[in-house]
Design a protein around this motif. Structure first.
Motif, PDB file in Angstrom:
ATOM      1  N   LYS A 137      58.596  97.237 -10.873  1.00 19.91           N
ATOM      2  CA  LYS A 137      59.702  96.635 -11.627  1.00 19.91           C
ATOM      3  C   LYS A 137      59.167  95.766 -12.765  1.00 19.91           C
ATOM      4  N   TYR A 138      58.033  95.123 -12.516  1.00 13.77           N
ATOM      5  CA  TYR A 138      57.397  94.332 -13.574  1.00 13.77           C
ATOM      6  C   TYR A 138      56.992  95.235 -14.742  1.00 13.77           C
ATOM      7  N   CYS A 139      56.662  96.506 -14.415  1.00 12.80           N
ATOM      8  CA  CYS A 139      56.267  97.464 -15.448  1.00 12.80           C
ATOM      9  C   CYS A 139      57.476  98.135 -16.110  1.00 12.80           C
ATOM     10  N   GLY A 140      58.673  97.748 -15.688  1.00 10.94           N
ATOM     11  CA  GLY A 140      59.878  98.281 -16.322  1.00 10.94           C
ATOM     12  C   GLY A 140      60.470  99.502 -15.670  1.00 10.94           C
ATOM     13  N   LEU A 141      59.956  99.888 -14.500  1.00  8.14           N
ATOM     14  CA  LEU A 141      60.494 101.047 -13.783  1.00  8.14           C
ATOM     15  C   LEU A 141      61.598 100.598 -12.833  1.00  8.14           C
ATOM     16  N   PRO A 142      62.535 101.492 -12.484  1.00  4.90           N
ATOM     17  CA  PRO A 142      63.671 101.091 -11.641  1.00  4.90           C
ATOM     18  C   PRO A 142      63.305 100.729 -10.206  1.00  4.90           C
ATOM     19  N   GLY A 143      62.235 101.294  -9.674  1.00  2.00           N
ATOM     20  CA  GLY A 143      61.856 100.990  -8.298  1.00  2.00           C
ATOM     21  C   GLY A 143      60.717 101.879  -7.840  1.00  2.00           C
ATOM     22  N   ILE A 144      60.185 101.594  -6.662  1.00  2.00           N
ATOM     23  CA  ILE A 144      59.034 102.336  -6.166  1.00  2.00           C
ATOM     24  C   ILE A 144      59.375 103.792  -5.874  1.00  2.00           C
ATOM     25  N   SER A 145      60.617 104.058  -5.486  1.00  2.00           N
ATOM     26  CA  SER A 145      61.032 105.431  -5.181  1.00  2.00           C
ATOM     27  C   SER A 145      61.034 106.317  -6.422  1.00  2.00           C
ATOM     28  N   TYR A 146      60.951 105.695  -7.596  1.00  2.00           N
ATOM     29  CA  TYR A 146      60.940 106.443  -8.865  1.00  2.00           C
ATOM     30  C   TYR A 146      59.622 107.191  -9.047  1.00  2.00           C
ATOM     31  N   ILE A 147      58.553 106.710  -8.425  1.00  2.67           N
ATOM     32  CA  ILE A 147      57.239 107.343  -8.637  1.00  2.67           C
ATOM     33  C   ILE A 147      56.553 107.811  -7.350  1.00  2.67           C
ATOM     34  N   VAL A 148      57.087 107.467  -6.194  1.00  2.00           N
ATOM     35  CA  VAL A 148      56.438 107.901  -4.945  1.00  2.00           C
ATOM     36  C   VAL A 148      57.480 108.067  -3.846  1.00  2.00           C
ATOM     37  N   GLU A 149      57.299 109.103  -3.052  1.00  2.00           N
ATOM     38  CA  GLU A 149      58.225 109.361  -1.950  1.00  2.00           C
ATOM     39  C   GLU A 149      57.827 108.545  -0.728  1.00  2.00           C
ATOM     40  N   ASP A 150      58.781 108.386   0.188  1.00  2.00           N
ATOM     41  CA  ASP A 150      58.568 107.533   1.352  1.00  2.00           C
ATOM     42  C   ASP A 150      57.417 108.025   2.224  1.00  2.00           C
ATOM     43  N   ALA A 151      57.288 109.352   2.363  1.00  2.00           N
ATOM     44  CA  ALA A 151      56.213 109.906   3.198  1.00  2.00           C
ATOM     45  C   ALA A 151      54.844 109.541   2.635  1.00  2.00           C
ATOM     46  N   ALA A 152      54.741 109.517   1.311  1.00  2.00           N
ATOM     47  CA  ALA A 152      53.468 109.159   0.679  1.00  2.00           C
ATOM     48  C   ALA A 152      53.152 107.678   0.877  1.00  2.00           C
ATOM     49  N   VAL A 153      54.201 106.827   0.885  1.00  2.00           N
ATOM     50  CA  VAL A 153      53.990 105.398   1.150  1.00  2.00           C
ATOM     51  C   VAL A 153      53.462 105.208   2.566  1.00  2.00           C
ATOM     52  N   SER A 154      54.017 105.966   3.524  1.00  6.28           N
ATOM     53  CA  SER A 154      53.548 105.885   4.913  1.00  6.28           C
ATOM     54  C   SER A 154      52.074 106.251   5.002  1.00  6.28           C
ATOM     55  N   ARG A 155      51.695 107.293   4.264  1.00  3.88           N
ATOM     56  CA  ARG A 155      50.297 107.714   4.253  1.00  3.88           C
ATOM     57  C   ARG A 155      49.417 106.650   3.614  1.00  3.88           C
ATOM     58  N   LEU A 156      49.920 106.022   2.566  1.00  2.00           N
ATOM     59  CA  LEU A 156      49.180 104.949   1.878  1.00  2.00           C
ATOM     60  C   LEU A 156      48.906 103.789   2.821  1.00  2.00           C
ATOM     61  N   VAL A 157      49.913 103.383   3.580  1.00  4.10           N
ATOM     62  CA  VAL A 157      49.774 102.261   4.508  1.00  4.10           C
ATOM     63  C   VAL A 157      48.728 102.582   5.573  1.00  4.10           C
ATOM     64  N   LEU A 158      48.765 103.809   6.077  1.00  9.07           N
ATOM     65  CA  LEU A 158      47.803 104.212   7.106  1.00  9.07           C
ATOM     66  C   LEU A 158      46.391 104.280   6.527  1.00  9.07           C
ATOM     67  N   SER A 159      46.247 104.848   5.333  1.00  6.64           N
ATOM     68  CA  SER A 159      44.923 104.986   4.712  1.00  6.64           C
ATOM     69  C   SER A 159      44.290 103.632   4.410  1.00  6.64           C
ATOM     70  N   ALA A 160      45.141 102.654   4.072  1.00  8.99           N
ATOM     71  CA  ALA A 160      44.651 101.314   3.734  1.00  8.99           C
ATOM     72  C   ALA A 160      44.606 100.394   4.940  1.00  8.99           C
ATOM     73  N   ALA A 161      44.856 100.945   6.141  1.00  7.76           N
ATOM     74  CA  ALA A 161      44.894 100.151   7.369  1.00  7.76           C
ATOM     75  C   ALA A 161      45.870  98.979   7.231  1.00  7.76           C
ATOM     76  N   ALA A 162      46.901  99.190   6.402  1.00  5.85           N
ATOM     77  CA  ALA A 162      47.965  98.203   6.169  1.00  5.85           C
ATOM     78  C   ALA A 162      47.454  96.906   5.544  1.00  5.85           C
ATOM     79  N   VAL A 163      46.288  96.958   4.899  1.00  6.23           N
ATOM     80  CA  VAL A 163      45.759  95.797   4.176  1.00  6.23           C
ATOM     81  C   VAL A 163      46.307  95.838   2.749  1.00  6.23           C
ATOM     82  N   PRO A 164      47.105  94.847   2.343  1.00  7.64           N
ATOM     83  CA  PRO A 164      47.777  94.896   1.039  1.00  7.64           C
ATOM     84  C   PRO A 164      46.859  95.165  -0.155  1.00  7.64           C
TER      85      PRO A 164
END
Length: 267
Positions: free
Chosen positions: A198-225
């Motif tokens: 949103k800081y970059c001017g996009l409407p939201g995170i769903s505009y560039i990534v699907e929920d399944a990919a976010v789940s994979r991201l969290v797992l790959s990063a061991a949920a470390v922000p």
């Protein structure tokens, strides 16, 4: 309290958030980045830490000569070439230091000392520093907030009988439960990503990534922000190179694989 967590878990961010909340409430805070004293095991480092603390609190009490005198005295002790005798000299100064800090602290406006990344100090010096610090803060309207990586942090030295013991002297806050609460961790990381896009001017995170990919991201990063942000940035680049409209699971997997290879090379 002390906040424990892996690198990137949010220890410093948590302390920084608390610090800004206190500043907004006009409460004096002294922030000391222990990176400055990385691997130090000499008593001079303790003197330098306290000199820095007085320098920080001096910003809230401009016309206090005691704070300036102690800052200068401790600063000079921190630059001494020889450690012999400094321990006893510092111990003799503790009542004066405690009195000076107590004079600017109150129940309504307590002082807060923040030591970020305590684990960077040599493990032998950590309990000695905390022992002196506790002598100044206990029952003196002064609070301590610390952060560190738990396996590299030593609060108590049972041989010298100095330091802090949990839970009697200090409370422990552990931030390494990320993957034991996957849904909460996912929502937390999504909120961080949402703020960035949103800081970059996009409407939201769903505009560039699907929920399944976010789940994979969290797992790959061991949920470390911090790791999640780094992986996501790499995945965006990979998806853009392929001219994809969304960040794909494949791009996240590829970024995670490269990170693992890089870490293996470092070993």
């Amino acid at each position: 309290f002390i906040a424990y967590g892996r690198r990137g878990a949010g220890k410093s961010s948590l302390l920084a958030y608390a610090m800004h909340k206190m500043i907004d409430a006009s409460m004096p805070v002294a922030w000391v980045a222990m990176q400055t004293y990385s691997s130090r095991d000499d008593v001079q480092a303790i003197c330098s830490v306290f000199s820095e603390i007085f320098s920080e609190f001096g910003k809230y009490s401009h016309n206090n000569p005691n704070l300036r005198d102690l800052e200068e005295s401790l600063g000079k002790m921190g630059e001494e070439e020889i450690s012999e005798g400094l321990d006893k000299k510092l111990a003799r100064m503790v009542p004066r230091i405690r009195k000076a800090l107590g004079a600017i602290a109150s129940t309504e406006e307590p002082l807060t000392i923040v030591l970020d990344d305590l684990h960077l100090l040599d493990v032998s010096l950590q309990p000695r520093l905390l022992f002196v610090l506790y002598s100044l803060t206990r029952d003196n309207n002064i609070y301590m907030k610390l952060s560190g990586i738990e396996p590299l942090t030593k609060l108590w030295d049972s041989v010298l009988n100095v330091g802090l013991q949990s839970p009697g002297d200090i409370q422990e806050l552990k931030l390494d439960y990320n993957l034991t609460i996957p849904e909460q961790s996912k929502e937390h990381i999504k909120e961080i990503l949402e703020a960035h896009v949103k800081y970059c001017g996009l409407p939201g995170i769903s505009y560039i990534v699907e929920d399944a990919a976010v789940s994979r991201l969290v797992l790959s990063a061991a949920a470390v922000p911090r790791d999640a942000l780094s992986l996501f940035a790499q995945a965006i680049h990979k998806s853009a190179m392929k001219k994809q409209k969304f960040v794909s699971i494949t791009s996240i997997n590829s970024a995670a694989s490269e990170n693992i290879e890089s870490k293996l090379k470092d070993l």
